[in-house]
Design a protein around this motif. Sequence first.
Motif, PDB file in Angstrom:
ATOM      1  N   ASP A 186       0.855  -1.192   0.000  1.00 23.60           N
ATOM      2  CA  ASP A 186       0.000   0.000   0.000  1.00 23.60           C
ATOM      3  C   ASP A 186       0.888   1.237   0.000  1.00 23.60           C
ATOM      4  O   ASP A 186       2.095   1.155   0.275  1.00 23.60           O
ATOM      5  N   LEU A 187       0.295   2.367  -0.306  1.00 25.90           N
ATOM      6  CA  LEU A 187       0.963   3.667  -0.284  1.00 25.90           C
ATOM      7  C   LEU A 187       0.082   4.586   0.547  1.00 25.90           C
ATOM      8  O   LEU A 187      -1.042   4.903   0.151  1.00 25.90           O
ATOM      9  N   VAL A 188       0.570   5.005   1.717  1.00 26.40           N
ATOM     10  CA  VAL A 188      -0.270   5.703   2.688  1.00 26.40           C
ATOM     11  C   VAL A 188       0.430   6.952   3.221  1.00 26.40           C
ATOM     12  O   VAL A 188       1.609   7.186   2.966  1.00 26.40           O
ATOM     13  N   LYS A 189      -0.286   7.746   3.986  1.00 25.72           N
ATOM     14  CA  LYS A 189       0.268   8.960   4.580  1.00 25.72           C
ATOM     15  C   LYS A 189       1.011   8.674   5.885  1.00 25.72           C
ATOM     16  O   LYS A 189       2.013   9.296   6.178  1.00 25.72           O
ATOM     17  N   GLU A 190       0.515   7.755   6.698  1.00 29.51           N
ATOM     18  CA  GLU A 190       1.114   7.429   7.986  1.00 29.51           C
ATOM     19  C   GLU A 190       1.384   5.930   8.055  1.00 29.51           C
ATOM     20  O   GLU A 190       0.575   5.127   7.582  1.00 29.51           O
ATOM     21  N   LYS A 191       2.514   5.541   8.657  1.00 27.48           N
ATOM     22  CA  LYS A 191       2.868   4.123   8.688  1.00 27.48           C
ATOM     23  C   LYS A 191       1.869   3.283   9.470  1.00 27.48           C
ATOM     24  O   LYS A 191       1.737   2.081   9.231  1.00 27.48           O
ATOM     25  N   GLU A 192       1.127   3.932  10.383  1.00 20.72           N
ATOM     26  CA  GLU A 192       0.109   3.205  11.136  1.00 20.72           C
ATOM     27  C   GLU A 192      -1.038   2.737  10.227  1.00 20.72           C
ATOM     28  O   GLU A 192      -1.832   1.871  10.604  1.00 20.72           O
ATOM     29  N   GLN A 193      -1.125   3.317   9.020  1.00 18.30           N
ATOM     30  CA  GLN A 193      -2.174   2.937   8.083  1.00 18.30           C
ATOM     31  C   GLN A 193      -1.779   1.738   7.220  1.00 18.30           C
ATOM     32  O   GLN A 193      -2.593   1.236   6.455  1.00 18.30           O
TER      33      GLN A 193
END
Length: 220
Positions: A186-193
Amino acid sequence: MTQPGSTPSRPRRGAGCLQSLLVLAVILGLGYGASKVFGDKDSSSSSASSSPSSASDGKGGSWEVGDCGGPDPENKPDGYRAFDCDDSGATFEALEIKSASILPNAIQCPAGTDLIIQVSRVFGSGDNKKAGGIPTNTVCGRNLTGEHPGDAGAGGGQLVKGDCITTTAKEVACASAGSDAFKVLDLVKEKEQCPAATTEPMELMMAMGRPYDVICGGKA
């Protein structure tokens, strides 16, 4: 998001509805690389040209999904123009049309995009066409024939889910990736996502307009 190896057969429209457009730039290989402080790749590997080129089809209308284009023989080396899809000069088909942007990182095309072309409307004729234009939109294009580096896992195009990367976040073809490679989950804004299967969340340096800041890597 994995795209098939070839574009499904479907009716293609001609380019007769297209406005007078100036192709300013073609951007290839827009994956985001990184060192251990994860940053973008060198610009030389992410852009096909650093100088604008002009092309005009001289027709009315606007770009739509399914329209086709190709290199403009009268505006080499970086000029592109609209063509009917069955014309011998057509080399790509528009997968998606996005708004123009002065921030390259803000343009995120779908998987299967082999090239990205920013276009502008230009007025005048002759040498006046090369003076510039008004940016109108961005075309996410897929090659009509040949290889498709933008397919997920193929090793080119923009970074998308399903691609493979090295430990330094350099995109590589999954078929030839080493045992230490990671799959982009995935490509996300925060690593928690990142999804639960992520084993290597790679935080990138800030880039204005980019829709993600973390690459969620898992074992390929």
